[in-house]
Design an enzyme around this catalytic site. Structure first.
Site, PDB file in Angstrom:
ATOM      1  N   SER A  10     -16.162  -5.979 -14.133  1.00 40.73           N
ATOM      2  CA  SER A  10     -17.074  -5.618 -13.597  1.00 40.73           C
ATOM      3  C   SER A  10     -17.046  -4.124 -13.546  1.00 40.73           C
ATOM      4  CB  SER A  10     -17.781  -6.237 -12.645  1.00 40.73           C
ATOM      5  OG  SER A  10     -17.204  -6.334 -11.510  1.00 40.73           O
TER       6      SER A  10
ATOM      7  N   ASP B  84       6.122  12.676   0.050  1.00 37.15           N
ATOM      8  CA  ASP B  84       6.860  12.253  -1.329  1.00 37.15           C
ATOM      9  C   ASP B  84       6.117  12.040  -2.388  1.00 37.15           C
ATOM     10  OD1 ASP B  84       9.722  12.575  -0.047  1.00 37.15           O
ATOM     11  OD2 ASP B  84       9.808  10.461   0.221  1.00 37.15           O
TER      12      ASP B  84
ATOM     13  N   TYR C 201      15.508  15.062  -6.568  1.00 41.54           N
ATOM     14  CA  TYR C 201      15.378  13.711  -5.914  1.00 41.54           C
ATOM     15  C   TYR C 201      15.603  12.748  -7.208  1.00 41.54           C
ATOM     16  CZ  TYR C 201      14.000   9.504  -3.993  1.00 41.54           C
ATOM     17  OH  TYR C 201      13.910   7.968  -3.469  1.00 41.54           O
TER      18      TYR C 201
ATOM     19  N   HIS D 270     -15.933   1.229   0.003  1.00 41.60           N
ATOM     20  CA  HIS D 270     -15.394   0.351  -1.040  1.00 41.60           C
ATOM     21  C   HIS D 270     -13.999   0.188  -0.861  1.00 41.60           C
ATOM     22  CE1 HIS D 270     -15.956  -0.454  -5.627  1.00 41.60           C
ATOM     23  NE2 HIS D 270     -15.275  -1.391  -5.055  1.00 41.60           N
TER      24      HIS D 270
ATOM     25  N   HIS E  84      -8.816  -4.141  -3.697  1.00 40.41           N
ATOM     26  CA  HIS E  84      -9.291  -4.085  -2.264  1.00 40.41           C
ATOM     27  C   HIS E  84      -8.224  -4.302  -1.307  1.00 40.41           C
ATOM     28  CE1 HIS E  84     -13.942  -4.685  -3.552  1.00 40.41           C
ATOM     29  NE2 HIS E  84     -13.253  -3.841  -4.121  1.00 40.41           N
TER      30      HIS E  84
ATOM     31  N   GLY F 117      -9.604  -7.183  -7.883  1.00 38.02           N
ATOM     32  CA  GLY F 117      -9.100  -5.916  -8.234  1.00 38.02           C
ATOM     33  C   GLY F 117      -8.663  -6.176  -9.966  1.00 38.02           C
TER      34      GLY F 117
ATOM     35  N   HIS G 139      -7.511  -0.493  -9.721  1.00 36.02           N
ATOM     36  CA  HIS G 139      -8.565  -0.907  -8.411  1.00 36.02           C
ATOM     37  C   HIS G 139      -8.193  -2.116  -7.692  1.00 36.02           C
ATOM     38  CE1 HIS G 139     -11.847  -0.882  -5.934  1.00 36.02           C
ATOM     39  NE2 HIS G 139     -12.773  -1.786  -6.718  1.00 36.02           N
TER      40      HIS G 139
HETATM   41 ZN   LIG Z   1     -14.077  -3.102  -6.082  1.00 34.51          ZN
END
Ligand SMILES: [Zn+2]
Length: 236
Positions: A76, A121, A230, A172, A98, A29, A96
């Site tokens: 990477s 929402d 809200y 992915h 996983h 991540g 990002h």
């Molecule tokens: Zn990845």
């Protein structure tokens, strides 16, 4: 001291949120934090465990993916971030991971259907899953092409990145973004929760339908519409 210290600090704090929220294992991540005026972003270095990260370790990269300042090699996935910052001028954070449930959906190549108000929402559509990339894209500049795959998928579905701040890349995992790195991390945690709820709903009742349009619109618009009512006018 560096003129990039502010985004280094923000990126460092936002990266530490990923293990805290249970969204990553080991060095998986990454979060980046952009300064649109300087046209650079700070991103996690490649392969450094979260508990060892310091703000100084964050690498400063421009929107073409070129390292501007930093001692370590950037994540990477840096070129994916660079492509999105370059193309979308209203985002300042990208995440990002996983994370388990979102990645499980990505592995099935399925959009996450909108089954409940928690989903509505946050967005009024199924969470899109981009198809796996063509072989030439995989063999080419893979990380850069991942960015283009995300952009193409949203365009093909007629969705706007300001409105849909999360998606899956087939086989992915999840990518999220937002007007700040904090919002992008929030979106990442929300996406994981929505993926989990949708999975459980399908287990309890296989073949269930999406919820009806009026309910989707009601929930989305009371948070995001012109007459939204809200909360206390907080995070956008
Ligand atoms: Zn990845």
């Amino acid at each position: 001291m560096s003129k990039y210290d502010h985004i280094r600090n923000i990126a460092h704090k936002a990266n530490l949120q990923l293990p805290e929220q249970g969204l990553v294992l080991f060095t998986f991540g990454n979060v980046s934090a952009a300064d649109r005026n300087l046209r650079v972003f700070a991103i996690k270095p490649s392969g450094v465990p979260y508990e060892e990260l310091t703000p100084d370790d964050m690498v400063i990269v421009d929107f073409d993916g070129i390292t501007v300042e930093g001692k370590l090699r950037p994540s990477s996935d840096t070129l994916t971030h660079a492509v999105l910052y370059k193309q979308w001028d209203r985002i300042e954070g990208i995440v990002h991971t996983h994370s388990t449930y979102a990645t499980a959906w990505a592995q099935t190549l399925r959009d996450i259907p909108i089954y409940g108000t928690t989903h509505a929402d946050h967005l009024a559509y199924d969470i899109p899953c981009a198809p796996p990339m063509e072989d030439s894209m995989i063999r080419g500049n893979y990380e850069q092409e991942t960015g283009f795959q995300i952009i193409d998928c949203l365009n093909q579905k007629g969705l706007r990145y300001e409105e849909v701040e999360m998606m899956l890349v087939g086989n992915h995992g999840p990518f999220t973004w937002g007007r700040s790195p904090e919002k992008a991390v929030y979106n990442s945690a929300v996406l994981e929760e929505l993926a989990k709820m949708a999975y459980l709903s399908e287990q309890i009742r296989p073949g269930l339908d999406r919820m009806k349009k009026t309910l989707i619109q009601k929930h989305y618009e009371r948070k995001h519409g012109p007459g939204s009512y809200y909360g206390q006018g907080g995070m956008r």
